[in-house]
Scaffold this active site. Structure first.
Site, mmCIF file in Angstrom:
data_model
loop_
_atom_site.group_PDB
_atom_site.id
_atom_site.type_symbol
_atom_site.label_atom_id
_atom_site.label_comp_id
_atom_site.label_asym_id
_atom_site.label_seq_id
_atom_site.Cartn_x
_atom_site.Cartn_y
_atom_site.Cartn_z
ATOM 1 N N ASN A 102 0.467 -3.547 -5.861
ATOM 2 C CA ASN A 102 0.037 -4.412 -4.747
ATOM 3 C C ASN A 102 -1.757 -5.389 -5.027
ATOM 4 O O ASN A 102 -2.189 -4.772 -4.165
ATOM 5 C CB ASN A 102 -0.049 -2.929 -3.912
ATOM 6 C CG ASN A 102 1.458 -2.597 -3.169
ATOM 7 O OD1 ASN A 102 1.928 -3.669 -3.037
ATOM 8 N ND2 ASN A 102 1.913 -1.705 -3.425
ATOM 9 N N TYR A 103 -1.962 -3.821 -6.226
ATOM 10 C CA TYR A 103 -3.582 -3.776 -6.513
ATOM 11 C C TYR A 103 -3.756 -4.311 -7.639
ATOM 12 O O TYR A 103 -5.325 -5.665 -7.609
ATOM 13 C CB TYR A 103 -4.055 -2.483 -6.677
ATOM 14 C CG TYR A 103 -3.741 -1.856 -5.030
ATOM 15 C CD1 TYR A 103 -4.226 -2.046 -3.997
ATOM 16 C CD2 TYR A 103 -3.232 -0.588 -5.220
ATOM 17 C CE1 TYR A 103 -3.774 -1.589 -3.038
ATOM 18 C CE2 TYR A 103 -2.719 0.042 -4.076
ATOM 19 C CZ TYR A 103 -2.738 -0.294 -2.749
ATOM 20 O OH TYR A 103 -2.424 0.118 -1.432
ATOM 21 N N ILE A 104 -3.439 -4.538 -8.596
ATOM 22 C CA ILE A 104 -3.825 -5.017 -10.124
ATOM 23 C C ILE A 104 -3.261 -7.077 -10.034
ATOM 24 O O ILE A 104 -2.135 -6.977 -9.284
ATOM 25 C CB ILE A 104 -3.049 -4.607 -11.369
ATOM 26 C CG1 ILE A 104 -3.364 -3.363 -11.592
ATOM 27 C CG2 ILE A 104 -3.388 -5.884 -12.496
ATOM 28 C CD1 ILE A 104 -3.112 -2.630 -12.496
ATOM 29 N N ASP A 134 1.450 -1.033 -0.476
ATOM 30 C CA ASP A 134 0.060 0.008 0.591
ATOM 31 C C ASP A 134 0.399 1.086 -0.112
ATOM 32 O O ASP A 134 0.357 2.235 0.169
ATOM 33 C CB ASP A 134 -1.317 0.230 1.175
ATOM 34 C CG ASP A 134 -1.668 -0.870 1.008
ATOM 35 O OD1 ASP A 134 -1.503 -1.600 0.123
ATOM 36 O OD2 ASP A 134 -2.795 -1.324 2.153
#
EC number: 5.6.2.1
Length: 901
Positions: A858-860, A109
């Site tokens: 972190n997110y995909i 994050d």
């Protein structure tokens, strides 16, 4: 209630009423745009920090009838990350010409970075592939695009649930029929039906597509056997976990594809057997030479070794003015320093007289810094061979600690080194910056290991705090640090099975959310107008978390950094600018200032006005009837384990998945990489993963432009060589073809030629030094200076050639067997290189304000990057560094190009 003006009275914070009356609702509707009762406008970010305070005027006009916050805090200094990890991994590097980034780029994050003073970042139409001269405002375009995606997500969620129910009904019917058949007498059971050719009709196997995501394993290619994972290397050591034990079973063993068994790791027991060699402690403090002393009021003082270690820590970082000139850093450092001084008797002068150190201003740490800096320079000056030797010795000592045996499998350990003592820096405006991180002793460390394993021996004369056999824990050792009281854990490395399973579950949880997202959005759209204050606040918070990727936030103690998230936003953190713009300005994760101007649904804007109504004022909470735990408990009603942070992962992965479906990437590999980056950038813009422009960006772009101009100049020289061979070709191709590009001035040419000569000299010098180091390592005599002088003749000749060209304006043909055809082929190759460089330059310029690394790492879902790689035939190395390839090994090996999020 408003707080009393009497200082003796306790401060009472204003609280929102339990319900919202119709009259209040109606009063707030004035000057508000009309809204559709069934739909909610998606939110979009229109400007993201950094902020120039002198140009900010966002508080006017006041929108809630109360005095709004005054001048905002000064921007935070643009400091570095202070994660003191021993090994930084280059996870968040750009795809081309990777530059080194701080270790902080790897932390989960980590999309908040220190902000510098400049205008707020505003997304451009060009960044999302739109024409800038369109009449439609960019904010409206983004809202329409998000609305379309959300509508599609809702339809897909409903369709998937229907398919799941239909499949479940079919299975139940089939089971019922089967059970009914089983109850019949054997003689009366009908024989299996036969097809026309007389063969038995085999019942078609049920597809697992109807199974819930949590019960499905990701599709793996069955046609080809997966390549064996290369055995990790380990150096010999004297640790209790023997080398032969670590390597046993690796040869000839089938690769452990844990991702094909999604139930693995779901239970509480994480391991059955566990062996490891403990932790590596930092070296003991080495006292300063007797001639190096701190000065107090101009007098050199001798300190006790414990106090000297703290003074050494401060003196060694005088070059970090960002820290040592910070009043909070100074105050905290001196408080800890003085505490140790009081215990050890302060200092003594050269005659042995006591010198009481009472004021920070009278302390002079420059002699310590000079000594430390000299040591640094000496290390830098070491030859490559010496540096290599020192590293090899260090690696050999640490080899026994680098791996453990986890359920009989060799696994790499992540952070096996105990953090050395030093001054805590923190990030942003951390209130404890400057505090002294004390040395961690074995007596503070708890070891976690298997019951049958041999417990690693602590350093001589010491003992471990405790030895546990916690099979539910994935940690190998732990201790509590003295600054924030946080527990530090030694865990497995990012590329280990356990860490991989953690990532896998995270992204599978996001995939599961896509089955419920329509219901969640429908519910919060309805509750945005609820008469119950708690429900309306909760719905507004979920909207902000879903649309703007805000963290939920938690309450902080008095001694903790005053960082906030959505649920803990205070009055002064939210500014409203009619008709529908909201400005967030607060200290977010890691005390980093978060600034974002966003466009929201009118009902959300109206709700925030209500939540900020008088008598609320600075210090009062916006969401005073909502807690993070209450919010997450509410979300878990939709699906088990759903929390606010899952929305960040879902939104990024879903958006990328939709963009990939529409993508038709063609051309060269750099062009395809640019296509991927364009999609990644759009994800980052739509999901609000912004960053400040790097201080070095302008310099980097200048270098890239110089590189392109250098190739254009090289083309011009080749064209002049063509004229040298055949002057008649000028008439055939035209004078313009052979002219020097207008933007390459005579001064630029001189500077460029000088830089080419300098580059040649550096190249010769480096090669000479490397060959000499090799000779010395082999015990032979190094080459003499005359050899270097002879080699430098090449650079001298180049310099002479350039001077002649400037004087005559002609370039003589070069190379073996020069011909016009050869030169034209060279120009064509340079055309391709220039096109590639321009693509990369444009890509970098467009990405300067968007945290592509944050989205990608972190997110995909990494499987989406693998899908792009396989679908468009681009090496995965162009997207994932070596470290990331190890971390996402499960993703690379588990999906094909047809996998869907």
């Amino acid at each position: 209630m408003s707080s009393s003006s009497d200082d003796d009275q306790p401060l009472v914070k204003a609280k929102s009423s339990e319900t919202i009356s119709k009259s209040t609702d109606a009063a707030m509707d004035k000057d508000m745009p009309t809204t559709d009762s069934d739909t909610v406008k998606p939110g979009v970010s229109i400007a993201f920090g950094p902020v120039d305070d002198d140009n900010m005027d966002v508080d006017q006009p006041a929108t809630n009838g109360a005095a709004v916050n005054g001048k905002r805090k000064a921007s935070l200094p643009n400091g570095k990350s202070y994660k003191d990890a021993s090994d930084s991994e280059d996870d968040d590097v750009p795809l081309q010409k990777r530059r080194k980034t701080s270790a902080a780029a790897e932390s989960d994050d980590d999309d908040d970075v220190p902000l510098k003073k400049s205008g707020p970042i505003r997304a451009t139409a060009h960044q999302i592939g739109e024409e800038s001269d369109d009449d439609v405002p960019l904010g409206e375009k983004l809202q329409k695009e998000k609305a379309a995606m959300e509508k599609k997500a809702g339809k897909q969620a409903a369709a998937t649930r229907r398919a799941s129910k239909s499949g479940e009904a079919k299975r139940k019917a089939a089971k019922k029929e089967s059970d009914s058949e089983d109850d019949k007498p054997l003689a009366k059971k009908p024989a299996p039906k036969k097809q026309a050719n007389g063969t038995k009709k085999v019942k078609k196997e049920e597809s697992d597509d109807d199974a819930p995501l949590t019960k499905k394993a990701p599709a793996a290619k069955k046609t080809k056997a997966a390549p064996k994972a290369e055995p990790a290397s380990a150096k010999k050591g004297k640790g209790k976990v023997k080398e032969e034990d670590l390597e046993e079973g690796e040869e000839g063993e089938e690769e452990y594809r844990w991702w094909e068994d999604p139930t693995k790791g779901d239970g509480t027991t994480k391991w059955t057997t566990l062996e490891h060699n403990g932790v590596v402690f930092p070296p003991e403090y080495e006292p300063l030479p007797k001639n190096v002393k701190m000065l107090y009021d101009g007098v050199p003082v001798t300190l006790d070794i414990k106090a000297e270690e703290i003074a050494h820590a401060f003196g060694g970082m005088l070059n970090s003015t960002h820290n040592v000139e910070n009043p909070t850093f100074q105050k905290n450092f001196f408080a800890d320093f003085k505490e140790v001084l009081d215990k050890t008797g302060h200092g003594k002068d050269k005659d042995g007289n006591k010198v009481k150190i009472l004021k920070f201003e009278k302390c002079d740490f420059q002699p310590i810094f000079n000594h430390v800096d000299a040591e640094r320079q000496a290390k830098k000056a070491l030859s490559a061979a010496d540096k290599k030797k020192i590293k090899a010795e260090k690696d050999e000592k640490e080899a026994p600690f680098m791996f453990c045996m986890w359920d009989g499998r060799k696994q790499k350990v992540g952070n096996f080194r105990v953090e050395p003592p030093g001054l805590f820096r923190g990030r942003g405006e951390h209130p404890k910056t400057g505090r002294f991180k004390k040395r961690v002793t074995p007596e503070q460390i708890t070891i976690n290991i298997g019951k049958e394993a041999m417990v690693p021996a602590p350093p001589a004369g010491h003992k471990w705090k405790e030895v546990k056999h916690d099979q539910e824990g994935t940690w190998l050792a732990m201790w509590q640090e003295n600054i924030n009281g946080n527990y530090k854990y030694v865990m497995l490395a990012a590329n280990s099975d356990i860490k991989g399973q953690s990532d896998y579950k995270k992204f599978e949880k996001a995939r599961e959310l896509k089955l419920h997202i329509d219901a969640i959005r429908k519910d919060y759209a309805r509750e945005l107008k609820s008469e119950v204050m708690a429900e309306r606040q909760r719905a507004t918070a979920v909207y902000l978390i879903d649309q703007f990727a805000l963290r939920a936030g938690n309450e902080k103690g008095e001694d903790e950094a005053d960082t906030v998230g959505c649920c803990s936003l205070k009055f002064e953190h939210v500014t409203l600018r009619p008709p529908e713009t909201v400005i967030f300005d607060f200290l977010g994760k890691d005390s980093i200032r978060f600034y974002d101007e966003v466009k929201v649904d009118p009902q959300v804007f109206k709700n925030l006005k209500i939540f900020k109504r008088s008598p609320k004022k600075e210090g009062d909470e916006v969401f005073d009837r909502l807690t993070t735990s209450g919010l997450n408990k509410h979300l878990s009603n939709y699906m088990p384990g759903l929390t606010a942070k899952v929305f960040r992962t879902y939104n990024a992965s879903w958006t990328m998945a939709e963009l990939l479906k529409k993508m038709k990437s063609t051309g060269t590999i750099p062009e395809k990489v640019k296509d991927y980056n364009n999609a990644n950038r759009e994800v980052a813009i739509l999901c609000n993963h912004k960053r400040t422009v790097a201080a070095s960006h302008a310099q980097t772009m200048e270098k890239m432009e110089d590189k392109i101009n250098g190739m254009r100049y090289q083309q011009w020289r080749i064209k002049q060589m063509m004229l040298d061979i055949d002057n008649k070709i000028k008439k055939k191709k035209g004078a313009d073809y052979f002219a020097l590009p207008e933007d390459l001035s005579g001064d630029w040419v001189k500077e460029h030629q000088a830089s080419l000569v300098e580059q040649e000299k550096i190249k010769i010098q480096k090669k000479f030094d490397k060959e000499n180091e090799k000779l010395e390592a082999e015990g032979q005599k190094p080459m003499k200076a005359k050899e270097l002088q002879d080699r430098m003749a090449v650079a001298t000749d180049l310099e002479t050639k350039f001077k002649k060209e400037l004087k005559t304006g002609k370039v003589e043909a070069e190379g073996k067997g020069p011909s016009v055809d050869k030169y034209e082929a060279q120009i064509e190759k340079l055309d391709q290189r220039i096109a590639t460089a321009k693509t990369q330059s444009e890509d970098r310029e467009n990405n300067k304000e968007v945290a592509l690394g944050t989205s990608k790492i972190n997110y995909i879902d990494p499987r989406l990057t693998v899908v792009f790689s396989k679908k468009f035939d681009v090496p995965i190395e162009r997207f994932f560094s070596k470290t990331l390839r190890e971390k996402f090994d499960w993703a690379i090996k588990s999906v094909g190009e047809d996998w869907e999020f």
